[in-house]
Scaffold this active site. Structure first.
Site, mmCIF file in Angstrom:
data_model
loop_
_atom_site.group_PDB
_atom_site.id
_atom_site.type_symbol
_atom_site.label_atom_id
_atom_site.label_comp_id
_atom_site.label_asym_id
_atom_site.label_seq_id
_atom_site.Cartn_x
_atom_site.Cartn_y
_atom_site.Cartn_z
ATOM 1 N N THR A 65 0.837 -1.198 0.000
ATOM 2 C CA THR A 65 0.000 0.000 0.000
ATOM 3 C C THR A 65 0.869 1.243 0.000
ATOM 4 O OG1 THR A 65 -1.882 -1.050 1.107
ATOM 5 C CG2 THR A 65 -1.722 1.325 1.299
ATOM 6 N N PHE B 57 1.092 5.187 0.853
ATOM 7 C CA PHE B 57 0.517 6.235 1.690
ATOM 8 C C PHE B 57 1.081 7.587 1.262
ATOM 9 C CE2 PHE B 57 0.183 2.417 4.138
ATOM 10 C CZ PHE B 57 -0.878 2.561 5.013
#
Length: 260
Positions: A156, A158
Site C-alpha cells: 500500500t 501512503f
C-alpha cells in the site's frame, strides 16, 4: 495506517482517527502535524479518494511511504467455526480468494483495527476480524491465520498531508502530484499530455474521475517525476495549463522508492 505512521515517523506520537476525513480535520485544526493516508494498493487499487479529499482541505502532500501489508484473521474461537470476517473493504478485497476458499463471508467495517475491537467486544466465535497481526495482542484476540493476502506483493502506498510545505530542494528523486480538468474537445487529453512527452517528463500515475455527477467534464489525478523549477517539468506544466480548464499542484515531495 498506525504501522505506517510509526515507520514513517519513528519519533512521532500517532493520533488514532476513525476516518480519513477525521485525520485531515485533525491536521487542519492543529491537533496533528500531519496525516498519513493510504491512497492505493497493489492488489485492490484505489483506497482513499484523495483527489476529492485533498483539494478542499487546504493541505498539501509532503511525502509518501510504502508499506508491505500482512493481513491476519483473529477472533475468540477456532478458525473452523468462523463464518464471517469483519474488516475495511480494502482488506477484504485483498483477501477475497482466501475468504472464499474457507467459506467465510466478508463484512465491511470502516477500520481494520476497529473491526478487531468490535470482535473482541462481541465475543462471538463465528465472527472474526481481518487486521494487522499486532491488533490481536492489543485487543486480546487469538491469531487464527496469518499472511492470508491473495498475493505476496501486497503493498500500500501512503501519502503524508500537512498544512504547508518547504520548497523542494536538495537530492531527489522528486515526485509532483497534480489535478486538472481537460477541455471538452476532441483529443483533449492527448494535447494536455503532449508536453510531458516532448519534455521528457515521466508520468507514473494518471487516473480519471468525475465530479458532481455531471458526466460532462473529466478531471485527472496525476503523479509526475520531477519538481517545479526543473526546466522540463516547468515547460510541461505550462503546456498543460494552456490545454486544461484549470490545473492545481497538490504537492512536491521526495519519492520513497524510485519508479521504473
Amino acid at each position: 495506517s498506525h504501522v505506517a505512521a510509526l515507520e514513517a515517523f519513528p519519533d512521532g506520537l500517532p493520533l488514532p482517527c476513525f476516518s480519513f476525513e477525521d485525520a485531515i480535520e485533525a491536521v487542519q485544526e492543529g491537533r496533528a502535524d500531519c496525516a498519513i493516508i493510504p491512497i492505493e494498493n497493489s492488489l485492490h487499487g484505489r483506497v482513499a479518494d484523495i483527489h476529492f479529499l485533498l483539494p478542499e482541505s487546504g493541505l498539501v502532500i509532503t511525502g509518501e511511504h510504502f508499506l508491505g501489508i500482512r493481513h491476519a484473521l483473529m477472533g475468540v474461537g477456532p478458525r473452523d467455526g468462523v463464518r464471517e470476517a469483519m474488516s475495511h473493504p480494502q482488506a477484504l478485497g485483498q483477501c477475497r480468494h482466501w475468504l472464499k476458499a474457507h467459506d467465510i463471508r466478508p463484512v465491511s467495517y470502516p477500520d481494520t483495527a476497529g473491526a478487531a475491537a468490535v470482535v473482541a467486544a462481541q465475543r462471538d466465535p463465528a465472527v472474526a476480524a481481518l487486521a494487522p497481526p499486532g491488533a490481536a495482542a492489543i485487543y486480546g484476540l487469538e491469531l487464527l491465520a496469518s499472511d492470508i493476502a491473495d498475493a505476496d506483493h501486497n503493498m500500500t502506498r501512503f501519502v503524508v498531508l500537512a498544512r504547508g510545505s518547504k520548497p523542494a530542494s536538495g537530492d531527489g528523486p522528486w515526485m509532483t502530484t497534480l489535478i486538472f480538468e481537460v477541455k471538452n474537445v476532441p483529443a483533449a487529453l492527448y494535447k494536455a499530455m503532449g508536453g510531458f512527452a516532448t519534455n521528457g517528463v515521466n508520468i507514473t500515475k494518471l487516473e480519471s474521475y468525475q465530479r458532481n455527477g455531471s458526466f460532462a467534464a473529466t478531471e485527472f489525478f496525476a503523479d509526475v517525476e520531477g519538481k517545479p523549477g526543473d526546466a522540463g517539468l516547468d515547460r510541461a506544466l505550462e503546456e498543460l495549463g494552456f490545454h486544461a480548464k484549470w490545473l492545481r499542484v497538490l504537492g512536491t515531495y521526495r519519492q520513497a522508492r524510485k519508479r521504473g
